[in-house]
Scaffold this motif. Structure first.
Motif, short mmCIF file in Angstrom:
data_model
loop_
_atom_site.label_atom_id
_atom_site.label_comp_id
_atom_site.label_asym_id
_atom_site.label_seq_id
_atom_site.Cartn_x
_atom_site.Cartn_y
_atom_site.Cartn_z
N LEU A 149 0.82 -1.20 0.00
CA LEU A 149 0.00 0.00 0.00
C LEU A 149 0.86 1.26 0.00
O LEU A 149 1.93 1.30 0.60
CB LEU A 149 -0.91 0.01 1.23
N GLU A 150 0.35 2.28 -0.64
CA GLU A 150 0.96 3.60 -0.60
C GLU A 150 0.29 4.42 0.48
O GLU A 150 -0.92 4.34 0.66
CB GLU A 150 0.79 4.31 -1.96
N PRO A 151 1.05 5.23 1.24
CA PRO A 151 0.40 6.06 2.26
C PRO A 151 -0.47 7.13 1.62
O PRO A 151 -0.12 7.70 0.60
CB PRO A 151 1.58 6.67 3.01
N LEU B 175 -4.37 2.32 -1.04
CA LEU B 175 -3.85 3.33 -0.13
C LEU B 175 -3.99 2.90 1.32
O LEU B 175 -4.91 2.17 1.68
CB LEU B 175 -4.57 4.66 -0.34
N GLU B 176 -3.08 3.41 2.15
CA GLU B 176 -3.18 3.21 3.59
C GLU B 176 -3.48 4.55 4.25
O GLU B 176 -2.71 5.49 4.15
CB GLU B 176 -1.88 2.64 4.16
N PHE C 108 -13.23 3.10 -2.47
CA PHE C 108 -12.03 2.66 -1.76
C PHE C 108 -11.78 1.21 -2.15
O PHE C 108 -12.58 0.33 -1.82
CB PHE C 108 -12.22 2.78 -0.25
N MET C 109 -10.68 0.95 -2.84
CA MET C 109 -10.39 -0.38 -3.35
C MET C 109 -9.01 -0.80 -2.86
O MET C 109 -8.03 -0.07 -3.02
CB MET C 109 -10.41 -0.37 -4.89
N ASP C 110 -8.92 -2.00 -2.24
CA ASP C 110 -7.64 -2.49 -1.72
C ASP C 110 -7.01 -1.47 -0.79
O ASP C 110 -5.83 -1.12 -0.93
CB ASP C 110 -6.67 -2.81 -2.87
N ASP D 289 -12.76 -4.87 -0.92
CA ASP D 289 -11.49 -5.56 -0.66
C ASP D 289 -10.60 -4.75 0.26
O ASP D 289 -9.42 -4.51 -0.04
CB ASP D 289 -10.75 -5.85 -1.97
N SER D 290 -11.15 -4.32 1.39
CA SER D 290 -10.42 -3.42 2.28
C SER D 290 -10.54 -3.86 3.73
O SER D 290 -11.46 -4.61 4.11
CB SER D 290 -10.95 -1.98 2.12
N VAL D 291 -9.60 -3.37 4.56
CA VAL D 291 -9.57 -3.68 5.98
C VAL D 291 -9.66 -2.37 6.76
O VAL D 291 -8.85 -1.46 6.56
CB VAL D 291 -8.29 -4.44 6.37
#
Length: 243
Positions: free
Chosen positions: A42-44, A59-60, A76-78, A98-100
């Protein structure tokens, strides 16, 4: 893109309740399929405010203060959202895929008519969360506490609530299919006009029905829960119980 190892598993996943006790129709309740996420590198998140109809991929968001921002219609994806503040954040019609989501906190977060698919929500501390009209599919809500969760007219399919506390959750008019409540506390649930299919309540640590006990058709409960609900069921049926 995050991949779901659960794909192709059919309805046999979940906590194993699909092999449990049979319902009144003589068939076992079908267990929920859980998401199994593998996020990419992930990219910040670069900061700034959310944008309506924004596109956030891979993204994070860490400890981001998103309070009061408008991300209506955003995708918001991944993504991973960790420790973010969501007070009065507007996310109507957003798509979270697909997100946490871990350690979210806030009051009045608006996710009305949003879509959550293949999502894990972990240790959330939320109040007045608006999810009315939303679609939740392959979602796990694990740990934390949500007060006054509004899921009116929402559609839930393959959803697991696990080890969490839900205070006065409102499922009025919602449709629940293959939904499990595992080791969680349910206080004053509103099931008014809800439609349930393969809803497993047997493993709930506490089950309190405030309204809509007549809508429990399509759910499976334990013998102990039946005894606990007896006064509410008797009142619903107009039965007087006198000693």
């Amino acid at each position: 893109m995050a991949r779901r190892a659960a794909d192709g598993m059919g309805g046999s996943g979940g906590t194993g309740s699909s092999g449990g006790a049979s319902g009144s129709s003589g068939t076992a309740v079908k267990g929920a399929r859980r998401p199994e996420l593998r996020l990419p590198a992930l990219e910040p998140f670069g900061g700034g405010e959310l944008e309506p109809d924004g596109d956030y991929d891979g993204l994070e968001f860490r400890e981001a203060d998103l309070a009061g921002q408008d991300g209506g219609g955003a995708r918001f994806m991944d993504c991973a959202l960790t420790g973010c503040a969501l007070d009065e954040t507007r996310l109507q019609h957003a798509r979270v895929l697909d997100s946490v989501l871990t350690g979210l906190r806030g009051v009045g977060t608006n996710l009305a008519d949003a879509t959550l698919r293949d999502v894990e929500v972990v240790d959330a501390r939320l109040g007045g969360l608006q999810l009315h009209g939303a679609v939740l599919e392959r979602v796990v809500v694990r740990g934390g506490k949500i007060d006054y969760l509004n899921l009116r007219a929402a559609r839930l399919k393959d959803v697991v609530f696990e080890s969490c506390v839900l205070v006065e959750p409102d499922f009025g008019g919602a449709r629940l299919e293959r939904v499990e409540f595992v080791d969680c506390v349910l206080k004053q649930v509103d099931l008014t006009a809800a439609v349930l299919k393969d809803v497993d309540l047997r493993a709930a640590a506490e089950l309190g029905i405030g309204r809509g006990v007549d809508r429990l058709a399509g759910a499976v409960i334990s013998p102990g829960q039946l005894i606990d609900l007896a006064p509410v069921l008797a009142a619903e049926m107009g039965i007087r119980v006198e000693g």
